[in-house]
Every structure is written in structure tokens, then in C-alpha cells.
Design a protein around this motif. Structure first.
Motif, short mmCIF file in Angstrom:
data_model
loop_
_atom_site.label_atom_id
_atom_site.label_comp_id
_atom_site.label_asym_id
_atom_site.label_seq_id
_atom_site.Cartn_x
_atom_site.Cartn_y
_atom_site.Cartn_z
N ILE A 135 70.12 -22.41 50.12
CA ILE A 135 69.81 -23.88 49.82
C ILE A 135 69.37 -23.74 48.38
CG2 ILE A 135 68.09 -25.50 49.92
CD1 ILE A 135 67.79 -24.77 52.92
N VAL A 136 68.59 -22.69 47.86
CA VAL A 136 68.25 -22.54 46.48
C VAL A 136 69.51 -22.34 45.41
CG1 VAL A 136 66.95 -21.25 44.78
CG2 VAL A 136 65.85 -21.87 47.00
N ASP A 137 70.36 -21.67 46.03
CA ASP A 137 71.58 -21.32 45.40
C ASP A 137 72.48 -22.62 44.97
OD1 ASP A 137 71.05 -18.49 45.22
OD2 ASP A 137 72.69 -18.19 46.92
N PHE A 138 72.29 -23.49 45.88
CA PHE A 138 72.72 -24.93 45.72
C PHE A 138 72.11 -25.70 44.65
CE2 PHE A 138 73.74 -29.28 46.63
CZ PHE A 138 75.21 -29.50 46.16
N ILE A 139 70.84 -25.94 45.21
CA ILE A 139 70.01 -26.96 44.38
C ILE A 139 69.55 -26.39 43.06
CG2 ILE A 139 69.30 -28.26 46.56
CD1 ILE A 139 66.38 -26.56 46.47
N PHE A 140 69.17 -25.27 42.79
CA PHE A 140 68.86 -24.84 41.35
C PHE A 140 69.96 -25.46 40.32
CE2 PHE A 140 67.92 -21.92 38.13
CZ PHE A 140 66.72 -22.35 37.33
N PRO A 141 71.10 -24.92 40.53
CA PRO A 141 72.31 -25.05 39.47
C PRO A 141 72.35 -26.58 39.48
CG PRO A 141 72.91 -23.28 41.06
CD PRO A 141 71.65 -24.05 41.59
N VAL A 142 72.18 -27.39 40.40
CA VAL A 142 72.34 -28.75 40.42
C VAL A 142 71.38 -29.54 39.59
CG1 VAL A 142 72.05 -30.92 41.95
CG2 VAL A 142 73.50 -29.18 42.65
N MET A 143 70.06 -28.82 39.65
CA MET A 143 68.96 -29.26 38.64
C MET A 143 69.25 -28.88 37.41
SD MET A 143 64.85 -28.66 38.54
CE MET A 143 65.05 -26.98 37.80
#
Length: 169
Positions: A152-160
Motif C-alpha cells: 500500500i505504501v509502495d503505491f500511495i507514496f509515489p502517488v503523493m
């Protein structure tokens, strides 16, 4: 006739990515409210450290109180609702200002950024940091969400990072 420019596509991609994160948050919320017991059981096992390979030297960290288990689980649920609502508002704000000036569109990112930060708090700080490092969750064979949270973090952090970039013209 309107044509889809790269600049417009970048703006739409930010709206769509926020919609993805919002959708995930909605599914998590629905799951927590319709199947409270299964996620509560997970939280209770992690906090109790009863399925870990923790040495006796760190078992003082275990929390055995069901009352505290429920309170921590409700804190997590509250944070999940908070990030979902912020991300939904952020998605709406980005969509609402999709044709606005670059400065106005950039300012419309506030709720998206706040929502993603709360999500990172849940999945990185609470699960990956506290769950793994304090409660030794990663040694549990049956109640280990380290990899799930990491994805989940691997997806949302780059999105941020992508959302916050001011590349729109």
C-alpha cells in the motif's frame, strides 16, 4: 473541438490516481464495518504478541487488554475513515478545478496530500513501524500484514510525490 493535451492528461491522471486511493479506502471502511470481528482479531493478536516468535526479552511490550485492543482498533478505523474522506474530498477538489489556472489547481491538492499523509501514517507508521518493530508482527506466521502494508505504501507514496509535483501549465 477540445483535444486532450499532455498537460490536461497529467491533471486527469492525478484525479484518477486519487480516485483509486479513495476507492481502496472505501473498501477498507466497508470491510471494517461489516466484518469488525475478523480485523479486531488480527489487531488483538498483534498487540498480544501471542503468535510471534518474540523472545522473552521483549514480551513486556505485549498488550493483553481486550478493552485496549478495541480502543486501538477504533483508532485505526477512525484514521482510515479520515484518510478516505480526505482523499474523496481531494479527488473532488482536483476534478472541480481541472480547468483552473495552474496555481488554483495546485492549491486544490491540499486535501489529497492530507489524506495520503494520514494513509501513510496508518500503513507505514502504525503497521510497518509499530507493528513490526515494536510488536514483532513480522515473526507471526498467521497475523503478519507487513508485506500487505508495504504494498500500500509502495503505491500511495509515489502517488503523493506525483500529486504534489507542480508540472501543470
Amino acid at each position: 473541438m477540445n483535444t486532450l493535451t499532455t498537460d490536461k492528461l497529467i491533471r486527469y491522471s492525478k484525479v484518477i490516481l486519487m480516485a483509486y486511493i479513495s476507492f481502496f479506502g472505501l473498501l477498507v471502511m466497508i470491510h471494517n464495518f461489516t466484518d469488525y470481528e475478523s480485523n479486531y482479531t488480527y489487531v488483538a493478536h498483534i498487540l498480544s504478541m501471542d503468535t510471534t516468535n518474540a523472545s522473552e526479552n521483549i514480551m513486556y511490550r505485549a498488550i493483553d487488554s481486550p478493552m485496549i485492543h478495541h480502543r486501538i482498533y477504533w483508532f485505526i478505523i477512525t484514521m482510515e475513515v479520515t484518510y478516505t474522506v480526505l482523499c474523496l474530498i481531494g479527488t473532488y477538489q482536483l476534478y472541480r478545478y481541472i480547468d483552473a489556472s495552474p496555481a488554483v489547481f495546485h492549491e486544490a491538492k491540499k486535501f489529497s496530500i492530507m489524506g495520503i499523509l494520514v494513509a501513510i501514517f496508518i500503513y507505514y507508521v502504525c503497521l510497518q513501524t509499530v507493528g513490526v518493530e515494536w510488536f514483532d508482527m513480522d515473526t507471526s506466521q498467521s497475523w503478519n500484514a507487513k508485506d500487505w502494508a508495504r504494498h500500500i505504501v509502495d503505491f500511495i507514496f509515489p502517488v503523493m510525490i506525483y500529486i504534489t509535483l507542480k508540472v501543470e501549465r
